[in-house]
Design an enzyme around this catalytic site. Structure first.
Site, PDB file in Angstrom:
ATOM      1  N   GLU A 165      -3.580   3.802  -6.412  1.00  0.00           N
ATOM      2  CA  GLU A 165      -2.888   5.055  -6.804  1.00  0.00           C
ATOM      3  C   GLU A 165      -1.477   5.096  -6.220  1.00  0.00           C
ATOM      4  O   GLU A 165      -0.968   6.163  -5.863  1.00  0.00           O
ATOM      5  CB  GLU A 165      -3.682   6.289  -6.351  1.00  0.00           C
ATOM      6  CG  GLU A 165      -5.088   6.369  -6.866  1.00  0.00           C
ATOM      7  CD  GLU A 165      -5.182   6.545  -8.365  1.00  0.00           C
ATOM      8  OE1 GLU A 165      -4.139   6.462  -9.045  1.00  0.00           O
ATOM      9  OE2 GLU A 165      -6.294   6.756  -8.859  1.00  0.00           O
ATOM     10  N   LEU A 187      -3.641   1.682 -16.758  1.00  0.00           N
ATOM     11  CA  LEU A 187      -2.186   1.749 -16.634  1.00  0.00           C
ATOM     12  C   LEU A 187      -1.626   0.454 -16.043  1.00  0.00           C
ATOM     13  O   LEU A 187      -0.745  -0.168 -16.626  1.00  0.00           O
ATOM     14  CB  LEU A 187      -1.787   2.943 -15.760  1.00  0.00           C
ATOM     15  CG  LEU A 187      -0.306   3.084 -15.429  1.00  0.00           C
ATOM     16  CD1 LEU A 187       0.519   3.305 -16.696  1.00  0.00           C
ATOM     17  CD2 LEU A 187      -0.083   4.238 -14.443  1.00  0.00           C
ATOM     18  N   ARG A 195     -25.844   6.388  22.667  1.00  0.00           N
ATOM     19  CA  ARG A 195     -25.639   5.139  23.400  1.00  0.00           C
ATOM     20  C   ARG A 195     -25.420   5.428  24.891  1.00  0.00           C
ATOM     21  O   ARG A 195     -24.562   6.242  25.253  1.00  0.00           O
ATOM     22  CB  ARG A 195     -24.419   4.414  22.828  1.00  0.00           C
ATOM     23  CG  ARG A 195     -24.000   3.152  23.572  1.00  0.00           C
ATOM     24  CD  ARG A 195     -25.026   2.066  23.483  1.00  0.00           C
ATOM     25  NE  ARG A 195     -24.485   0.790  23.981  1.00  0.00           N
ATOM     26  CZ  ARG A 195     -25.233  -0.246  24.297  1.00  0.00           C
ATOM     27  NH1 ARG A 195     -26.559  -0.180  24.166  1.00  0.00           N
ATOM     28  NH2 ARG A 195     -24.668  -1.367  24.726  1.00  0.00           N
ATOM     29  N   SER A 202       3.225  -0.886  -9.391  1.00  0.00           N
ATOM     30  CA  SER A 202       4.047   0.251  -8.983  1.00  0.00           C
ATOM     31  C   SER A 202       5.172   0.517  -9.977  1.00  0.00           C
ATOM     32  O   SER A 202       5.650   1.644 -10.103  1.00  0.00           O
ATOM     33  CB  SER A 202       4.635  -0.008  -7.589  1.00  0.00           C
ATOM     34  OG  SER A 202       3.613  -0.184  -6.630  1.00  0.00           O
ATOM     35  N   THR A 238       0.880   2.328  -3.665  1.00  0.00           N
ATOM     36  CA  THR A 238       0.800   1.919  -2.264  1.00  0.00           C
ATOM     37  C   THR A 238       1.452   2.974  -1.368  1.00  0.00           C
ATOM     38  O   THR A 238       2.270   3.783  -1.826  1.00  0.00           O
ATOM     39  CB  THR A 238       1.512   0.583  -2.044  1.00  0.00           C
ATOM     40  OG1 THR A 238       2.921   0.767  -2.273  1.00  0.00           O
ATOM     41  CG2 THR A 238       0.969  -0.501  -2.973  1.00  0.00           C
TER      42      THR A 238
END
Length: 380
Positions: free
Chosen positions: A364, A127, A269, A134, A366
């Site tokens: 997909e 696409l 740790r 966008s 922003t």
């Protein structure tokens, strides 16, 4: 840790357990080395396809599993937690099948869908363009029809699985109408005139190939056009709603993996004679990380359940994608902090998780676009 899930059926519990076992035993041990070598995980997709996991939300008639979206997404989360590149790849493949599965004729689905959904072929979603990411209405790839066949010319940018996929769900302009002039085509990788740029050199997801796809008068038979001419934008936006849920699930899985890494390290740790997990500052950080992961999961599941119920979910998908990917960025950053200097080395996966999280806020749509979608839905 094993996520305490609420699923709609006993079958779904068995499915998620199968996915978790495959993810942990077959995917997770290979991830770090493959990412370092930038090696595309085709064998992983073949494995998932044979297990029936590349067509989970699609009908059994055409090789899918017929699962609700809320089950598919939780399976996807398990895959992404083990290996993010593979999780994203599964999400992209499922999105690439969306137009054909939901908009194709029965004849088209009978002919093409079993191989696509059944995992024998790997898909890509073509696409985006260099000047139309966008802004879908700005795409310029053209499809001209002559004697019952289309000829596609142009270029698609940032295509996940570019050069590796077997088929490309491609959106091209069939008229000059900015919104009504886009159509959808199923283009096989073997089509003459289809070529690829060099893989992008990326910060993360380095095992997932991303490349430009070039169309030089690529011939595409008319029966490979999905739905009528001019329906492409509607189909693209519909697929993106579902695809955003896939990315939200992947981001949640990545955040869960980072949380698990941080919890495990904090228990082992020792500083000042005790595990660092005993310090309140670390406990509060881990608690906030866990809350972010749980919130992300709840968000994508709400959207998925609306989708499964046949209710509008565009706003919910945008919220889920926004919240989950921002959570992934925060949780992975905090995981590096919990590990301290070790978190900044490649001896632990935390630094890779951080690099992988960033792109989830970008692809997909922003997260700025997600905010725009949410606002527009609110103000209608």
């Amino acid at each position: 840790m094993t996520v305490d899930r609420v699923l709609p059926s006993a079958e779904a519990y068995d499915l998620i357990e199968l996915v978790r076992e495959i993810a942990r035993q077959e995917l997770a041990p290979l991830a770090a080395e493959a990412e370092a070598a930038e090696q595309f995980p085709r064998a992983a997709f073949t494995l998932l396809g044979r297990a029936g996991l590349l067509g989970l939300p699609y009908p059994e008639r055409w090789g899918g599993s017929g699962q609700p979206y809320e089950v598919y997404l939780q399976a996807l989360e398990e895959i992404a937690a083990a290996w993010m590149s593979v999780g994203v790849g599964v999400s992209v493949h499922v999105m690439a099948c969306h137009a054909l599965a939901n908009e194709g004729t029965d004849q088209q689905r009978d002919r093409y869908l079993p191989e696509l959904v059944g995992g024998e072929l790997l898909g890509a979603y073509a696409l985006s363009e260099a000047q139309a990411g966008s802004d879908i209405s700005g795409l310029s790839t053209k499809a001209q029809e002559t004697d019952g066949e289309y000829s596609l010319s142009g270029a698609k940018a940032w295509i996940t699985h570019g050069s590796q996929a077997d088929f490309y769900t491609t959106f091209a302009r069939t008229s000059d109408d900015p919104k009504g002039g886009i159509s959808c085509f199923l283009v096989p990788a073997s089509a003459p005139g289809l070529t690829f740029g060099s893989p992008e050199r990326k910060m993360g997801l380095t095992a997932s190939t991303t490349a430009t796809v070039y169309f030089d008068s690529v011939p595409v038979a008319s029966d490979r056009r999905i739905c009528a001419e001019g329906e492409g934008m509607r189909m693209a936006l519909s697929a993106l709603d579902s695809g955003r849920l896939g990315i939200a699930a992947c981001a949640t899985g990545l955040a869960q993996a980072a949380l698990d890494c941080a919890v495990s390290f904090a228990r082992e740790r020792r500083q000042f004679g005790q595990p660092i997990a005993e310090f309140q500052g670390i406990q509060f950080m881990l608690a906030e990380m866990a809350a972010a992961v749980d919130t992300a999961r709840a968000g994508y599941l709400l959207a998925a359940r609306k989708r499964d119920a046949g209710r509008p979910f565009t706003r919910d998908a945008a919220v889920a994608k926004l919240v989950a990917t921002d959570a992934a960025m925060k949780v992975t950053t905090d995981a590096v902090q919990v590990l301290g200097g070790y978190g900044y080395t490649r001896d632990f996966p935390a630094e890779r998780y951080l690099r992988e999280a960033k792109v989830t806020q970008i692809f997909e749509g922003t997260n700025q676009i997600q905010r725009l979608v949410i606002a527009r839905q609110l103000l209608r």
